[in-house]
Design an enzyme around this catalytic site. Structure first.
Site, PDB file in Angstrom:
ATOM      1  N   GLY A   1      -8.477 -12.933 -49.620  1.00 20.58           N
ATOM      2  CA  GLY A   1      -9.037 -13.881 -50.577  1.00 20.58           C
ATOM      3  C   GLY A   1     -10.326 -14.445 -50.006  1.00 20.58           C
ATOM      4  O   GLY A   1     -10.983 -13.831 -49.150  1.00 20.58           O
TER       5      GLY A   1
ATOM      6  N   ILE B   1     -10.830 -16.869 -47.930  1.00 14.28           N
ATOM      7  CA  ILE B   1     -10.754 -17.128 -46.488  1.00 14.28           C
ATOM      8  C   ILE B   1     -10.782 -15.813 -45.717  1.00 14.28           C
ATOM      9  O   ILE B   1     -11.563 -15.634 -44.769  1.00 14.28           O
ATOM     10  CB  ILE B   1      -9.490 -17.936 -46.154  1.00 14.28           C
ATOM     11  CG1 ILE B   1      -9.564 -19.325 -46.785  1.00 14.28           C
ATOM     12  CG2 ILE B   1      -9.306 -18.054 -44.633  1.00 14.28           C
ATOM     13  CD1 ILE B   1      -8.251 -20.078 -46.788  1.00 14.28           C
TER      14      ILE B   1
ATOM     15  N   ARG C   1      -2.999  -7.092 -51.959  1.00 12.39           N
ATOM     16  CA  ARG C   1      -1.863  -6.642 -52.767  1.00 12.39           C
ATOM     17  C   ARG C   1      -2.297  -5.786 -53.950  1.00 12.39           C
ATOM     18  O   ARG C   1      -1.521  -4.933 -54.426  1.00 12.39           O
ATOM     19  CB  ARG C   1      -1.046  -7.838 -53.264  1.00 12.39           C
ATOM     20  CG  ARG C   1      -1.797  -8.780 -54.175  1.00 12.39           C
ATOM     21  CD  ARG C   1      -0.925  -9.928 -54.659  1.00 12.39           C
ATOM     22  NE  ARG C   1       0.061  -9.478 -55.622  1.00 12.39           N
ATOM     23  CZ  ARG C   1       0.984 -10.265 -56.172  1.00 12.39           C
ATOM     24  NH1 ARG C   1       1.064 -11.532 -55.818  1.00 12.39           N
ATOM     25  NH2 ARG C   1       1.822  -9.815 -57.046  1.00 12.39           N
ATOM     26  N   SER C   2      -3.536  -5.948 -54.428  1.00 12.57           N
ATOM     27  CA  SER C   2      -4.001  -5.187 -55.587  1.00 12.57           C
ATOM     28  C   SER C   2      -4.468  -3.776 -55.231  1.00 12.57           C
ATOM     29  O   SER C   2      -4.725  -2.962 -56.125  1.00 12.57           O
ATOM     30  CB  SER C   2      -5.151  -5.933 -56.271  1.00 12.57           C
ATOM     31  OG  SER C   2      -6.232  -6.123 -55.374  1.00 12.57           O
TER      32      SER C   2
ATOM     33  N   GLY D   1      -2.056 -18.965 -42.725  1.00 10.91           N
ATOM     34  CA  GLY D   1      -1.512 -18.829 -44.074  1.00 10.91           C
ATOM     35  C   GLY D   1      -0.442 -19.871 -44.320  1.00 10.91           C
ATOM     36  O   GLY D   1      -0.735 -21.038 -44.577  1.00 10.91           O
ATOM     37  N   ARG D   2       0.802 -19.458 -44.209  1.00  8.11           N
ATOM     38  CA  ARG D   2       1.937 -20.364 -44.337  1.00  8.11           C
ATOM     39  C   ARG D   2       2.918 -20.063 -43.212  1.00  8.11           C
ATOM     40  O   ARG D   2       3.139 -18.908 -42.836  1.00  8.11           O
ATOM     41  CB  ARG D   2       2.630 -20.214 -45.696  1.00  8.11           C
ATOM     42  CG  ARG D   2       1.879 -20.879 -46.845  1.00  8.11           C
ATOM     43  CD  ARG D   2       1.859 -22.393 -46.705  1.00  8.11           C
ATOM     44  NE  ARG D   2       1.181 -23.065 -47.797  1.00  8.11           N
ATOM     45  CZ  ARG D   2      -0.094 -23.431 -47.792  1.00  8.11           C
ATOM     46  NH1 ARG D   2      -0.848 -23.153 -46.736  1.00  8.11           N
ATOM     47  NH2 ARG D   2      -0.613 -24.070 -48.820  1.00  8.11           N
TER      48      ARG D   2
ATOM     49  N   GLU E   1       7.130 -28.566 -40.934  1.00  4.93           N
ATOM     50  CA  GLU E   1       6.037 -29.453 -40.529  1.00  4.93           C
ATOM     51  C   GLU E   1       6.406 -30.900 -40.821  1.00  4.93           C
ATOM     52  O   GLU E   1       6.905 -31.199 -41.908  1.00  4.93           O
ATOM     53  CB  GLU E   1       4.744 -29.070 -41.267  1.00  4.93           C
ATOM     54  CG  GLU E   1       4.272 -27.671 -40.909  1.00  4.93           C
ATOM     55  CD  GLU E   1       2.968 -27.287 -41.586  1.00  4.93           C
ATOM     56  OE1 GLU E   1       2.347 -28.151 -42.248  1.00  4.93           O
ATOM     57  OE2 GLU E   1       2.546 -26.127 -41.456  1.00  4.93           O
TER      58      GLU E   1
ATOM     59  N   HIS F   1      -1.802 -28.057 -38.528  1.00  8.33           N
ATOM     60  CA  HIS F   1      -2.226 -27.769 -39.898  1.00  8.33           C
ATOM     61  C   HIS F   1      -3.538 -28.492 -40.233  1.00  8.33           C
ATOM     62  O   HIS F   1      -3.663 -29.164 -41.258  1.00  8.33           O
ATOM     63  CB  HIS F   1      -1.128 -28.154 -40.895  1.00  8.33           C
ATOM     64  CG  HIS F   1      -1.209 -27.373 -42.171  1.00  8.33           C
ATOM     65  ND1 HIS F   1      -0.101 -27.063 -42.928  1.00  8.33           N
ATOM     66  CD2 HIS F   1      -2.258 -26.818 -42.829  1.00  8.33           C
ATOM     67  CE1 HIS F   1      -0.473 -26.383 -44.012  1.00  8.33           C
ATOM     68  NE2 HIS F   1      -1.771 -26.220 -43.969  1.00  8.33           N
TER      69      HIS F   1
ATOM     70  N   ALA G   1      -6.657 -26.699 -39.732  1.00  5.46           N
ATOM     71  CA  ALA G   1      -7.739 -25.704 -39.759  1.00  5.46           C
ATOM     72  C   ALA G   1      -8.665 -25.886 -40.951  1.00  5.46           C
ATOM     73  O   ALA G   1      -9.854 -25.546 -40.884  1.00  5.46           O
ATOM     74  CB  ALA G   1      -7.158 -24.287 -39.759  1.00  5.46           C
TER      75      ALA G   1
END
Length: 333
Positions: free
Chosen positions: A160, A162, A182-183, A245-246, A275, A294, A296
């Site tokens: 994306g 980022i 993913r596409s 990311g996550r 978190e 968290h 960044a």
């Protein structure tokens, strides 16, 4: 269109509040732009101020970092929420992802600070800055041989805004860049800043080829738990993991084991499954893991950039045009 009642859900600086009011005469800002509200020392996110709760019944548009519990009953006229974050976790956590309220995210605000964090972490790990700082604290004149980024391979999960900026910087630093989106259906060579763009099914190839595996993925049903014991063993010997990311994408205990076994050289993490990170997490005790809380995405310009996005979306809303960054509950972002 009649006047639209807009509420900003935190203490946005007055000059930015004034820009919202000045956008269009149809905008009715419910806030007092000069009202003093509490601001955390470190942000985002901003908690929703109690002082603004009485204004919610009038609000049709909400620009916010956090939602108060029960916002649907508190704000029955609410039609659209512009979030201050790239993810829509606050909507999901409140059970509103499939509600009639439209949610838009701040995707596109974060590429500069997050990509700089990623590159800084990569350099710190290769040049062994954390160990050098520890040696300095112990007054040890420690000599060692640092490593180079040029010629290494960066594998970026998620291209994306980022991921693309990380890819451009890595490419400029003479790194080989692999990307995954993913596409993508088939591998594609020389796509933008990537030397090779891969579909999700080629994750094992990316793991085997990358000196740095950089996670820029959202937290969705497909990505949560994506990287565990098996994937870490598939990664290149002596490689590094970077996660912006996550946290739930990575099995943290398996990551610690992979580093302590010597298979992985280290990691840099800005996000975590829980978190704040619990005091008993094994991540704290591993010197080859660089941790930040968290942060960044944070920057002194964050509010300015988020407000620019909101202003563009508010203009579109007033004109009846499609908004940017509409949250899709099926995709999870």
């Amino acid at each position: 269109m009649e006047k639209v009642n807009v509420l900003v859900g935190w203490a946005l600086p007055p000059p930015l509040m004034e820009r919202i009011t000045a956008l269009d005469r149809r905008v009715h800002l419910l806030n007092d732009p000069y009202q003093e509200l509490p601001r955390p020392l470190v942000w985002p996110p901003f908690p929703f101020p109690e002082q603004l709760l009485p204004l919610l019944p009038q609000a049709q548009v909400l620009f916010t970092s956090r939602l108060p519990s029960g916002v649907q009953s508190l704000a029955p006229r609410l039609r659209w929420v512009q979030l201050f974050s790239a993810g829509a976790d606050v909507a999901v956590n409140e059970g509103l992802a499939r509600s009639p309220i439209l949610f838009t995210t701040a995707s596109g605000v974060h590429p500069i600070p997050i990509s700089e964090w990623v590159i800084g972490a990569m350099i710190a790990l290769l040049k062994r800055f954390p160990q050098a700082i520890q040696a300095q604290r112990q007054r040890e004149y420690w000599k060692y041989i640092g490593e180079e980024m040029a010629g290494r391979t960066a594998g970026i999960l998620g291209l994306g805004n980022i991921g693309l900026r990380v890819a451009r910087i890595c490419h400029a630093l003479d790194m080989r860049v692999l990307g995954m989106r993913r596409s993508v259906v088939e591998p594609l060579e020389d796509q933008g800043p990537t030397d090779l763009l891969l579909p999700p099914r080629d994750l094992p190839l990316m793991l085997q080829e990358s000196d740095f595996l950089i996670i820029c993925l959202p937290g969705t049903r497909e990505t949560l738990g994506l990287l565990g014991e098996r994937e870490f063993q598939q990664m290149k010997q002596g490689s590094y993991l970077i996660n912006v990311g996550r946290g739930g994408i990575v099995d943290e205990e398996a990551l610690v084991r992979a580093i302590r076994s010597g298979h992985l050289a280290g990691a840099a993490l800005d996000v975590f499954a829980q978190e704040p990170l619990p005091p008993d997490s094994p991540l704290w005790d591993e010197p080859r893991i660089l941790l930040t809380a968290h942060i960044a995405s944070t920057s002194p310009r964050y509010e300015e950039r988020a407000t620019e996005l909101f202003l563009e979306n508010l203009r579109r809303y007033l004109e009846g045009l499609e908004l940017l960054n509409i949250y899709d509950p099926e995709r999870g972002y």
